[in-house]
Design an enzyme around this catalytic site. Structure first.
Site, PDB file in Angstrom:
ATOM      1  N   ILE A 195       0.889  -1.162   0.000  1.00 34.61           N
ATOM      2  CA  ILE A 195       0.000   0.000   0.000  1.00 34.61           C
ATOM      3  C   ILE A 195       0.926   1.211   0.000  1.00 34.61           C
ATOM      4  CG2 ILE A 195      -0.196  -0.048   2.556  1.00 34.61           C
ATOM      5  CD1 ILE A 195      -3.002   1.138   2.290  1.00 34.61           C
ATOM      6  N   SER A 196       0.609   2.199  -0.833  1.00 36.05           N
ATOM      7  CA  SER A 196       1.518   3.333  -0.979  1.00 36.05           C
ATOM      8  C   SER A 196       1.567   4.179   0.295  1.00 36.05           C
ATOM      9  CB  SER A 196       1.081   4.219  -2.150  1.00 36.05           C
ATOM     10  OG  SER A 196       1.049   3.485  -3.338  1.00 36.05           O
ATOM     11  N   GLN A 197       2.691   4.885   0.408  1.00 39.35           N
ATOM     12  CA  GLN A 197       2.923   5.799   1.535  1.00 39.35           C
ATOM     13  C   GLN A 197       1.882   6.942   1.471  1.00 39.35           C
ATOM     14  OE1 GLN A 197       6.367   8.019   0.612  1.00 39.35           O
ATOM     15  NE2 GLN A 197       6.535   8.981   2.623  1.00 39.35           N
TER      16      GLN A 197
END
Ligand code: SAH
Length: 286
Positions: A135-137
């Site tokens: 999951i992206s930052q």
């Protein structure tokens, strides 16, 4: 194509209360995500408390939050406060678009993360979601959407790389229609499962190779890639409307964000922005 029910947004508390899945998905430990999260904690031990939020959700690299996760009721407030603190940090890092910050505050990121890691949901780091993906930052999600929006309302947006569905949920609050493609079947299914309780009516999930885009739905006034290729796939350029914007990470080890604007029928302008770190873009489906 999947339609996810009819109404959105539900109240945040109803969304959080719906989080009783308790399903453990046996997350792989890809990339540097877990180390990123741990390092962030080491590097910024005071940062969370310095903004005045009591971190009652323990931030830990161990999968122990099943026993220490907040109970329903107080937990809802705790996760809202911690999410507000995350948004404050994102704003401090330079994201100014109030609509984007509002969307980041509204979407419960912990509901997109395997329960064993949800204690880290509001740390500004990428986290594993299985299948060697992350999951992206939060900061980069907000930053890319801010660039995509450029202060204007978005009509139709395409996301390449649905992953767990988090960014699609954020996009659904800033665009009229969100199309999102994922090449890994299991993640496409995971995103459906994660998004279902939120009943977001304006997201359409597709299983397929996002490098081809979605010509049958184009043009898009925004295209956002959540995985990095050595260059932006050319077929996507043609799927931008005139005046539309595409934002993508580009590169392998040293990646940068690239903004592509379609400024005429046969004219595009490309600008290189800040450094970033994403999982790789791959061809085909699995
Ligand atoms: N959008 C996610 C990030 C997921 S990570 C979030 O909200 O955090 C990037 C995702 O891109 C991975 O799930 C990976 O499988 C996917 N991906 C990589 N190449 C792709 C391609 N060609 N088409 C569609 N998805 C792709």
């Amino acid at each position: 194509m999947t339609q996810q029910g009819r109404r959105f947004p539900l109240s945040l508390s109803s969304v959080v209360e719906a989080d009783k899945r308790g399903v453990s998905k046996g997350v792989a430990m890809p990339q540097t995500a877990v180390r990123n999260a741990a390092k962030h904690q080491q590097d910024n031990p005071v940062r969370q408390s310095s903004i005045g939020v009591k971190a009652s959700i323990p931030v830990s690299t161990k999968s122990d939050s099943a026993t220490s996760a907040p109970k329903a009721g107080s937990g809802i407030l705790v996760s809202e406060k911690i999410r507000q603190a995350m948004v404050t940090r994102i704003a401090q890092q330079g994201v100014k678009d109030a609509k984007v910050l509002g969307a980041m505050e509204a979407i419960p990121r912990h509901m997109f993360i395997e329960p064993g890691l949800s204690g880290q949901a509001y740390v500004d780091a990428s986290l594993p979601i299985g299948h060697h993906q992350t999951i992206s930052q939060p900061y980069i999600v907000a930053r890319m959407i801010e660039i995509l929006r450029n202060g204007k309302d978005l009509e139709r947006v395409l996301e390449i790389g649905t992953g767990c569905g988090y960014q699609a949920a954020v996009l659904s609050l800033v665009a009229k229609e969100v199309y999102s493609i994922e090449r890994i079947k299991a993640l496409h299914e995971l995103a459906k499962e994660n998004l279902r309780p939120m009943r977001i009516a304006n997201i359409r999930l597709h299983y397929g190779d996002g490098m081809l885009g979605l010509p049958q739905v184009a043009p898009f006034d925004g295209i956002i890639l959540a995985a990095a290729g050595m260059e932006v796939p050319k077929s996507l350029f043609l799927q931008l409307s005139i005046g539309g914007r595409l934002i993508a990470p580009v590169g392998s080890r040293n990646q940068v964000l690239q903004l592509v604007e379609r400024i005429g029928k046969d004219e595009w302008r490309s600008t290189t922005l800040e450094h970033c770190h994403f999982v790789p873009l791959h061809q085909g489906v699995i």
